[in-house]
Scaffold this motif. Structure first.
Motif, PDB file in Angstrom:
ATOM      1  N   GLY A 107       0.818  -1.208   0.000  1.00 52.90           N
ATOM      2  CA  GLY A 107       0.000   0.000   0.000  1.00 52.90           C
ATOM      3  C   GLY A 107       0.851   1.256   0.000  1.00 52.90           C
ATOM      4  N   LEU A 108       1.968   1.201   0.715  1.00 55.65           N
ATOM      5  CA  LEU A 108       2.875   2.336   0.744  1.00 55.65           C
ATOM      6  C   LEU A 108       3.502   2.545  -0.641  1.00 55.65           C
ATOM      7  N   ALA A 109       3.895   1.460  -1.298  1.00 54.92           N
ATOM      8  CA  ALA A 109       4.456   1.566  -2.654  1.00 54.92           C
ATOM      9  C   ALA A 109       3.431   2.159  -3.610  1.00 54.92           C
ATOM     10  N   ARG A 110       2.186   1.761  -3.462  1.00 55.79           N
ATOM     11  CA  ARG A 110       1.116   2.245  -4.335  1.00 55.79           C
ATOM     12  C   ARG A 110       0.941   3.763  -4.206  1.00 55.79           C
ATOM     13  N   SER A 111       1.207   4.285  -3.007  1.00 55.71           N
ATOM     14  CA  SER A 111       1.022   5.724  -2.772  1.00 55.71           C
ATOM     15  C   SER A 111       2.167   6.570  -3.330  1.00 55.71           C
ATOM     16  N   ARG A 112       3.231   5.908  -3.824  1.00 57.16           N
ATOM     17  CA  ARG A 112       4.389   6.597  -4.395  1.00 57.16           C
ATOM     18  C   ARG A 112       4.923   7.673  -3.450  1.00 57.16           C
ATOM     19  N   ASN A 170       1.822   4.205   6.986  1.00 60.16           N
ATOM     20  CA  ASN A 170       0.513   3.846   6.462  1.00 60.16           C
ATOM     21  C   ASN A 170      -0.616   4.645   7.109  1.00 60.16           C
ATOM     22  N   GLU A 171      -0.337   5.275   8.228  1.00 57.09           N
ATOM     23  CA  GLU A 171      -1.304   6.115   8.933  1.00 57.09           C
ATOM     24  C   GLU A 171      -2.597   5.359   9.254  1.00 57.09           C
ATOM     25  N   ASN A 172      -2.455   4.080   9.542  1.00 59.33           N
ATOM     26  CA  ASN A 172      -3.595   3.259   9.968  1.00 59.33           C
ATOM     27  C   ASN A 172      -3.386   2.932  11.439  1.00 59.33           C
ATOM     28  N   ARG A 173      -4.061   3.645  12.308  1.00 60.63           N
ATOM     29  CA  ARG A 173      -3.815   3.515  13.739  1.00 60.63           C
ATOM     30  C   ARG A 173      -4.139   2.124  14.266  1.00 60.63           C
ATOM     31  N   GLN A 197      10.172   2.735  -3.177  1.00 63.83           N
ATOM     32  CA  GLN A 197      10.515   4.005  -3.832  1.00 63.83           C
ATOM     33  C   GLN A 197      10.107   4.002  -5.305  1.00 63.83           C
ATOM     34  N   ALA A 198      10.252   2.846  -5.948  1.00 63.62           N
ATOM     35  CA  ALA A 198       9.944   2.742  -7.377  1.00 63.62           C
ATOM     36  C   ALA A 198       8.459   2.538  -7.647  1.00 63.62           C
ATOM     37  N   GLY A 199       7.670   2.342  -6.589  1.00 63.81           N
ATOM     38  CA  GLY A 199       6.242   2.117  -6.775  1.00 63.81           C
ATOM     39  C   GLY A 199       5.904   0.735  -7.314  1.00 63.81           C
ATOM     40  N   ASN A 200       6.796  -0.234  -7.092  1.00 66.04           N
ATOM     41  CA  ASN A 200       6.573  -1.607  -7.561  1.00 66.04           C
ATOM     42  C   ASN A 200       5.703  -2.366  -6.553  1.00 66.04           C
ATOM     43  N   VAL A 201       4.421  -2.240  -6.690  1.00 65.75           N
ATOM     44  CA  VAL A 201       3.484  -2.746  -5.685  1.00 65.75           C
ATOM     45  C   VAL A 201       3.591  -4.259  -5.500  1.00 65.75           C
ATOM     46  N   GLU A 233      11.562  12.188   0.909  1.00 67.17           N
ATOM     47  CA  GLU A 233      11.495  12.780   2.248  1.00 67.17           C
ATOM     48  C   GLU A 233      10.663  11.907   3.179  1.00 67.17           C
ATOM     49  N   MET A 234       9.547  11.384   2.678  1.00 69.98           N
ATOM     50  CA  MET A 234       8.700  10.518   3.494  1.00 69.98           C
ATOM     51  C   MET A 234       9.422   9.227   3.878  1.00 69.98           C
ATOM     52  N   LEU A 235      10.289   8.754   2.996  1.00 67.23           N
ATOM     53  CA  LEU A 235      10.984   7.481   3.223  1.00 67.23           C
ATOM     54  C   LEU A 235      12.339   7.661   3.906  1.00 67.23           C
ATOM     55  N   ALA A 236      12.646   8.875   4.328  1.00 68.18           N
ATOM     56  CA  ALA A 236      13.963   9.149   4.918  1.00 68.18           C
ATOM     57  C   ALA A 236      14.217   8.287   6.158  1.00 68.18           C
TER      58      ALA A 236
END
Length: 223
Positions: free
Chosen positions: A96-101, A144-147, A189-193, A105-108
């Protein structure tokens, strides 16, 4: 204000006790009455009691009437169940994280944890490697921001982490695991879901086989 101070003391007691358990300074089977635990922390009994209730809910201890708290052991069956859940949920979270591209900075945080794992492996600092490994998985989950997912999987991380710490020096150096973390980050990082999902699932399945083999073949203290 007073209530806020109490919450802070409870949080402090909880984090300190959890760290004692996860680092096996309070190993599986450790048992002590509440006053002794409070003395160990240099705190009053009220925040310690609340912290112990939270730790019981997390599956790390059990509270025994008139006898205090006991750190729960983790059996091979427990670990098999934990890894089955992690193998089902974590690859989906990573996909799901890959899908969000996500941006660099987010992946730092993930990149930093991966760098720390590689550096720790080079200097053969297995404890530092384990800390970085734990940070990688928790940071990925947080992105993922899913609490609810974070709460469920986070409690399983706590239970699995202390067993990994016990078995840390019974395994080969985590070269393959470190490589897999870097590969997962690359595919996110590459969005390879689909590739992210597949590689992450393989990572968890391999780790589970390795850990369960140790638990089933060694007599480990408290386990």
């Amino acid at each position: 204000m007073k209530q806020g101070a109490t919450v802070t003391r409870v949080d402090d007691a909880y984090e300190r006790l959890k760290d004692e358990i996860l680092q096996n300074r309070m190993p599986p089977g450790f048992q002590a009455p509440e006053p002794e635990i409070a003395l160990r922390l240099g705190m009053s009994r009220t925040p310690v009691r609340e912290a112990l209730i939270r730790l019981e809910a997390s599956g790390l201890i059990e509270l025994i009437p008139r006898r205090g708290a006991r750190v729960l052991p983790v059996s091979p069956t427990d670990m098999r169940e934990i890894y089955e859940i992690l193998t089902a949920l974590e690859p989906e979270a990573a996909a799901g994280l890959a899908r969000s591209r996500p941006t660099a900075e987010m992946l730092a945080g993930l990149a930093e944890a991966t760098d720390e794992m590689e550096a720790a492996l080079e200097r053969n600092d297995l404890e530092a490697w384990a800390v970085a490994d734990d940070a990688y998985h928790r940071r990925l989950l947080a992105l993922n921001e899913n609490r609810r997912l974070s709460a469920i999987v986070g409690s399983l991380f706590d239970q699995a982490h202390r067993v990994r710490m016990i078995t840390l020096r019974l395994r080969a150096p985590p070269t393959e695991s470190t490589r897999e973390h870097r590969e997962i980050l690359h595919h996110i990082q590459a969005g390879n879901v689909e590739v992210t999902r597949t590689v992450f699932r393989h990572h968890r399945e391999r780790a589970a086989r390795e850990l369960l083999s140790i638990l089933e073949n060694y007599r480990l203290p408290g386990l």
